[in-house]
Design a protein around this motif. Sequence first.
Motif, mmCIF file in Angstrom:
data_model
loop_
_atom_site.group_PDB
_atom_site.id
_atom_site.type_symbol
_atom_site.label_atom_id
_atom_site.label_comp_id
_atom_site.label_asym_id
_atom_site.label_seq_id
_atom_site.Cartn_x
_atom_site.Cartn_y
_atom_site.Cartn_z
ATOM 1 N N ARG A 327 0.863 -1.185 0.000
ATOM 2 C CA ARG A 327 0.000 0.000 0.000
ATOM 3 C C ARG A 327 0.894 1.227 0.000
ATOM 4 N NH1 ARG A 327 -5.192 -1.206 1.922
ATOM 5 N NH2 ARG A 327 -5.765 0.827 1.096
ATOM 6 N N THR A 331 -2.833 6.735 3.828
ATOM 7 C CA THR A 331 -4.056 7.195 4.488
ATOM 8 C C THR A 331 -5.117 7.482 3.439
ATOM 9 O OG1 THR A 331 -3.327 9.511 4.450
ATOM 10 C CG2 THR A 331 -2.827 8.228 6.436
ATOM 11 N N GLN A 337 -3.873 3.095 6.496
ATOM 12 C CA GLN A 337 -4.081 1.877 5.729
ATOM 13 C C GLN A 337 -2.911 0.915 5.936
ATOM 14 O OE1 GLN A 337 -7.056 1.524 3.866
ATOM 15 N NE2 GLN A 337 -7.449 3.389 5.035
#
Length: 441
Positions: A327, A331, A337
Amino acid sequence: QTRRSEIKLNPKSQYNEGAIMQEAAFYDIHCHLLNLSHPAFVSIIESMRHRPREVIYSQIASFDYLASSLLKRGGEKLRNLLAVMDNDCADILFLLEDDLSGQFKEPKGTPSFMKPPPLRNGALHVADQQFSSFVLTPLIMDFLAPSSFSPQTYYNRPPQKWIEAQIIDVLFAICTYREKRPSGFLRVYPFLGINTGHYTAEELSSFLDQWFNDYTKNEDDIEKRFFSFSYDGNTAPQSYGIFSGIKLYPPLGFDPWPEDQAEREKVELLYSFAETKGIPITTHCDDQGYRIISLEESLKFTAPSRYKPVLQKYPRLTLNFAHMGKRHIRTIGGKEQADWRKEIFDFIIEYPNVYTDFSFTAGEPSFYEELDSTLGRLKKPEKEKIIKRILFGSDFMVNLFKVRSYRDYLEYFSESILSTELKRLFCSDNPQRFLFGADAE
């Protein structure tokens, strides 16, 4: 439609069965043979143009490789990428092999390589080991889906990016490579991109039969076919079992488990076909990449959790989550996240044929320190399963947003903190099993 050439098996080819080396091969399980004619640039640009906030957010979140590719050293990274993509696919194979053999030199003011060229004296030297061949699995991507936004231009007809044209380019590249470098070091076993939304159920069944009817998991058969390609030049290309897997790409609109019943039936047809034949599937699994749908929708389709019902119904499906679930956007809506890695590891522990590759994600030496630390924190039974399902991947040439060259990427891996045993598992034993072997358990 006129086809450039037919590519088929030639029973009178000069393939020499005794010439196949039996020593271990090095595998890059995730790379590309893309040239500038393949991606749907208009669709991507229109999607970006109508979602400027998402574009800005992605750029900020991934400044280390997205924005910097345009800003640093006169856009050096982007120019370097285009210097590869502007080639014919066969020339990309030549370029890659030449890079490994040391035919490109470091530009002034950039770091020197730590080791001699890895491809030398008839072997690939990586991590204090020698490999007899270099297997690439370039992933053909289905770029046909147009952006949902119409270009507000005079020529407003979306370009038709038929996957057959890309198939011809890649198969033509394989044949050209074999013709011009009969003693070349590379073996090329491509994956075929599929988006079930582009077909009716009948068309999808026919498409799968066309390209995978002669599919085999036998490594010797695949290599024989690679060595035996020739041209006819009169009719459309046939498969002859050259495809070694399937590529799925959610950010271009593929939904792994649609709510719509008709669309669900098509993905189930795909999974059932792949599970029955043992065909490996690689799916994109990070939050970046070519995207023509909204970020929210892309994250929903790309998340490993979207495959939970898939694996529950098809538990022996061979499925590789690419990029190890990285990821880059940390955020969203103010919420932190977490990487998708834990979800992938949970699938690996539960299902016998789930894998993950670290393509692109390993474009920084620090990645291997993080991975080594992560593996060190696992309980022994979990670790023993997971280390047998991690695959080396480069994401070449897309990884040039992060690294200077394929040789640099390979050197990061070779000189990393990982043990020799782990390196051997990741780049040879595991990918061989992923492509050709039985269940990992």
